[in-house]
Motif scaffolding. Sequence first.
Motif, PDB file in Angstrom:
ATOM      1  N   SER A  49       0.982  -1.108  -0.073  1.00 48.64           N
ATOM      2  CA  SER A  49       0.032  -0.037   0.032  1.00 48.64           C
ATOM      3  C   SER A  49       0.914   0.984   0.038  1.00 48.64           C
ATOM      4  CB  SER A  49      -1.121   0.101   1.230  1.00 48.64           C
ATOM      5  OG  SER A  49      -0.051   0.171   2.212  1.00 48.64           O
ATOM      6  N   TRP A  50       0.543   2.435  -0.620  1.00 46.51           N
ATOM      7  CA  TRP A  50       1.293   3.699  -0.570  1.00 46.51           C
ATOM      8  C   TRP A  50       0.671   4.538   0.473  1.00 46.51           C
ATOM      9  CZ3 TRP A  50       4.562   5.114  -4.206  1.00 46.51           C
ATOM     10  CH2 TRP A  50       4.672   4.010  -5.544  1.00 46.51           C
ATOM     11  N   THR A  51       1.854   5.311   0.976  1.00 42.04           N
ATOM     12  CA  THR A  51       1.488   6.420   1.908  1.00 42.04           C
ATOM     13  C   THR A  51       2.345   7.394   1.352  1.00 42.04           C
ATOM     14  OG1 THR A  51       1.739   4.838   3.746  1.00 42.04           O
ATOM     15  CG2 THR A  51       2.095   6.995   4.314  1.00 42.04           C
ATOM     16  N   GLU A  81       1.212  18.838   5.427  1.00 43.29           N
ATOM     17  CA  GLU A  81      -0.016  18.783   6.522  1.00 43.29           C
ATOM     18  C   GLU A  81       0.516  17.748   7.579  1.00 43.29           C
ATOM     19  OE1 GLU A  81      -3.733  17.934   4.684  1.00 43.29           O
ATOM     20  OE2 GLU A  81      -3.411  19.729   3.443  1.00 43.29           O
ATOM     21  N   ASP A  82       1.548  16.811   7.348  1.00 42.17           N
ATOM     22  CA  ASP A  82       2.008  15.933   8.333  1.00 42.17           C
ATOM     23  C   ASP A  82       2.998  16.514   9.065  1.00 42.17           C
ATOM     24  OD1 ASP A  82       0.168  13.668   7.462  1.00 42.17           O
ATOM     25  OD2 ASP A  82       1.627  13.409   5.794  1.00 42.17           O
ATOM     26  N   GLY A  83       3.647  17.749   8.488  1.00 40.54           N
ATOM     27  CA  GLY A  83       4.908  18.143   9.177  1.00 40.54           C
ATOM     28  C   GLY A  83       6.265  18.205   8.098  1.00 40.54           C
TER      29      GLY A  83
END
Length: 185
Positions: free
Chosen positions: A1-3, A8-10
């Motif tokens: 799976s891709w992340t 926005e996450d920093g």
Amino acid sequence: SWTTLTTEDGLAHGEVWSVFQDAKGYMWFGTANGLSCYDRRTEQFTNFTIVDGLKDNWVLSAFIDREQNIWMGTFGGASRYVPGMREKGEPSFITYTVEAGMVSSSVWAIFQDDRGYMWFGTDSGVTHFDGQVFQNLTDEDGLADKSIKAIYQDREGCMWFGTAKGPSRFCPSASEPPTIEVHTV
């Protein structure tokens, strides 16, 4: 799976130029607005910019040497990260520039050879650093082109430099620092 990690996450900036993992498992991202360190356990970022002593926010290249020192190449020079300095209110980086002896302060590639010497590929040639002295090699010395984008050392100990006009190879002697004898292949 891709992340996908974003600002926005920093993350310091969405444009990422270099990615690496240190010995402790932290992920590091050289971006167009500083250096981001990502802790996968906490899913938190720590960002470093010129405020922390980075000479320039645009991190073009990154390298971890055998002593686990983290080096960054920026448009402002080569910077080495010094852990723990931020907490003391001091700059987190030692930066090497033209004033220190480098051929250029725009550092596109970084490499450590088998003798522990650092090599920096710049837009004006290669800088070799033995920890004390800088030595510069340019297209006038035999490099195919002065703009160096990649550096590698082969099994025979020869240094390879990726340029816009093809690779150049330099084979240093075992006891001497590099001399002005670069062969273009």
